[in-house]
Write an enzyme that holds these catalytic residues in place. Structure first.
Site, PDB file in Angstrom:
ATOM      1  N   ASP A 102      -0.318  -3.608   6.218  1.00 39.08           N
ATOM      2  CA  ASP A 102      -1.132  -3.343   7.665  1.00 39.08           C
ATOM      3  C   ASP A 102      -2.459  -3.674   7.602  1.00 39.08           C
ATOM      4  OD1 ASP A 102       1.675  -2.014   7.486  1.00 39.08           O
ATOM      5  OD2 ASP A 102       0.713   0.047   8.008  1.00 39.08           O
ATOM      6  N   HIS A 105       1.223   4.308   1.950  1.00 36.58           N
ATOM      7  CA  HIS A 105       1.955   4.635   3.258  1.00 36.58           C
ATOM      8  C   HIS A 105       3.636   4.368   2.448  1.00 36.58           C
ATOM      9  CE1 HIS A 105      -2.118   4.463   5.483  1.00 36.58           C
ATOM     10  NE2 HIS A 105      -1.659   5.854   4.972  1.00 36.58           N
ATOM     11  N   HIS A 155      -6.945  -1.670   6.016  1.00 40.55           N
ATOM     12  CA  HIS A 155      -6.655  -0.810   6.124  1.00 40.55           C
ATOM     13  C   HIS A 155      -7.350   0.314   5.850  1.00 40.55           C
ATOM     14  CE1 HIS A 155      -2.711   1.101   8.918  1.00 40.55           C
ATOM     15  NE2 HIS A 155      -2.072   1.361   7.312  1.00 40.55           N
ATOM     16  N   ASP A 166       5.708   4.584   4.824  1.00 41.95           N
ATOM     17  CA  ASP A 166       7.195   3.745   5.225  1.00 41.95           C
ATOM     18  C   ASP A 166       6.516   2.085   4.906  1.00 41.95           C
ATOM     19  OD1 ASP A 166       4.188   3.460   6.123  1.00 41.95           O
ATOM     20  OD2 ASP A 166       5.112   2.260   7.953  1.00 41.95           O
ATOM     21  N   HIS A 167       6.159   2.048   3.660  1.00 43.20           N
ATOM     22  CA  HIS A 167       5.765   0.755   2.579  1.00 43.20           C
ATOM     23  C   HIS A 167       6.858   0.612   1.380  1.00 43.20           C
ATOM     24  CE1 HIS A 167       3.637  -1.968   5.880  1.00 43.20           C
ATOM     25  NE2 HIS A 167       3.396  -0.126   6.218  1.00 43.20           N
ATOM     26  N   HIS A 225       1.067  -1.121  -0.166  1.00 47.56           N
ATOM     27  CA  HIS A 225       0.310   0.352  -0.007  1.00 47.56           C
ATOM     28  C   HIS A 225       1.294   1.271  -0.253  1.00 47.56           C
ATOM     29  CE1 HIS A 225       1.311  -0.660   4.227  1.00 47.56           C
ATOM     30  NE2 HIS A 225       0.105   0.608   4.985  1.00 47.56           N
ATOM     31  N   HIS A 231       6.314  -4.663  12.763  1.00 49.93           N
ATOM     32  CA  HIS A 231       5.693  -3.639  12.212  1.00 49.93           C
ATOM     33  C   HIS A 231       5.795  -2.863  13.656  1.00 49.93           C
ATOM     34  CE1 HIS A 231       2.725  -0.300  10.383  1.00 49.93           C
ATOM     35  NE2 HIS A 231       3.377  -0.161   9.445  1.00 49.93           N
TER      36      HIS A 231
END
Lengths: 300, 300
Positions: free
Chosen positions: A209, A63, A139, A65-66, A61, A267
């Site tokens: 997530d 976001h 998510h 941090d991914h 996805h 995570h």
């Protein structure tokens, strides 16, 4: 054989030396990158993962941090002269972001980058020994889980017996695939007479997530290893729900209900400096739980 | 007082534990971030630089090794609850990239982010003790150098003398700014009679990424510290020219011709595992040269 190496086990804000999400899944033939948080290429260098070996990258996805490490990694691969094509699977908007980043840099890649927008559940890739498919997790924004399944393994030939039955070596590959042999007299030699079953095919499911979401149970049913995010301890269940994340106990409950062989949790929120409580809480619900630790390689 | 901390000293592909470009310039009042390569926020954590202190960020150009850490840093600042506004100065296309990244993440920042597109040379920011201006350097794509100049320092009051001349304390701040005093009898007390000059204002110039470019000489004339990229050793001058980068000797020649006080070189190519030769070659041309080493703080 599947082997999973953790490159980042933290949630959004890097903290206590922990990095944002990235994992490497290796087979004998291929190397896959799952998510690519900021600093993934540095983590790969630290843990001796070769950038050049990666054939496919899966982004769950959008976001940051991914995926904030992705364009840097793609650029480095090019600067190092990669020629092998590379496949990236991700929500469709990522293509525009990457393209814009290459455009403003006046960059031209040394290799063919093939972008696959993930739009529906189902098969993403079908390689020699493995298939990869996507399933929906839940998510705050669109997010995908990934299921890696080894294909049925070839059967092992019993050399004594094939010789006794005078089966020609040209037929061996068919025996490995489970076919019976019919000899010149028309007699059927059942495959089980001359082969043994190989190692059972392994499977790995990645859920990040996601909030606690019972649809995940069916999607990861019986896998050998399940990675499920556990951003929070049980005491912060309300916070987990509010941020569309899971707790230790929720991750372990999914593992238990899905009857997986082993659970890996990660995570972790930047709220927590130490992680001992995470494995304690999850293990109470699902015994075979381990923490995802950066640099560790988990054989499946 | 100015202090420069190096967070990344390597060129595009991270190597040998060296990271892409980022620097922190601190005054007594402010903290500025200059470029923000991938992993900058992790480097800030490693070297105890507080994210919250940064008031302005300057991005020289849109090659990823100078900005791929930016959106992650901006996101972390928000997740940590920043309320102070933040100014970002960069080539205009960056605004679209950042906006798109926030849009796909459905992110809303906790603070006001003010984007300033750099379009011409000249003043960017005018803070209490310092001005920041941009000048053009010459790279494969549009690229800006930055000049940080402390404002004229306040003069120091000679307490004995102001008392002798019976100057009221209400006039002290004007004395500090250099004004003469006129007493009741109409006599002029020259400022120099009752004050001493303060510490000379300091200056720092940042030149990355750039080919050897003589216009830089005027732009960095006489600064206390010049950072100039030196991606290659002299033996690779042709490669430097082809990639719009500089060599050790070229960086040192700029420093020498600009009569700067000190030269710092960085942005080392991943070709080189060790850096001894860099300082050796540059020092031969301009004696007061140092390597930009990650984690080191250079007082100006």
């Amino acid at each position: 054989m599947l082997a999973l190496t953790i490159l980042g086990n933290n949630s959004a804000v890097p903290a206590f030396g922990r990095n944002p999400t990235a994992q490497i899944l290796q087979t004998l033939e291929e190397s896959y990158l799952i998510d690519c948080g900021e600093g993934t290429q540095m983590q790969m260098a630290r843990y001796k993962i070769r950038r050049s070996k990666i054939s496919r990258i899966f982004i769950s996805h959008l976001h940051g941090d991914h995926y904030f490490g992705l364009t840097g990694l793609l650029t480095s691969m090019s600067l190092l002269g990669r020629t092998q094509e590379l496949h990236v699977y991700a929500p469709k908007e990522l293509e525009e972001i990457i393209s814009k980043q290459f455009e403003v840099a006046a960059a031209k890649l040394s290799y063919n980058l093939i972008f696959h927008a993930i739009t529906t559940e189902g098969l993403l890739a079908d390689d020699k020994t493995i298939t990869v498919s996507a399933f929906k997790v839940k998510h705050r924004i669109e997010c995908w889980g990934f299921l890696f399944k080894e294909k049925k393994k070839l059967r092992n030939i019993d050399i004594e017996r094939v010789k006794a039955y005078e089966i020609p070596s040209s037929f061996y590959s068919k025996l490995q695939q489970g076919e019976d042999y019919i000899n010149k007299k028309g007699t059927i030699i059942p495959n089980e007479e001359v082969t043994h079953s190989g190692v059972a095919p392994k499977s790995y499911a990645y859920c990040a997530d996601t909030v606690y979401y019972e649809s995940n149970i069916d999607n990861v049913k019986g896998v050998d290893l399940l990675y499920h995010e556990a951003t929070y301890l049980q005491a912060h269940t309300e916070r987990a729900i509010a941020h569309f994340h899971s707790t230790t106990v929720q991750a372990a409950t999914i593992a238990q209900k899905a009857e997986v062989k082993k659970l890996l949790i990660g995570h972790f929120s930047s709220k927590y400096e130490t992680l001992d409580e995470f494995v304690k809480e999850a293990s109470a619900v699902f015994t075979n739980t381990e923490l995802a630790i950066e640099g560790m390689c988990y054989k499946i």
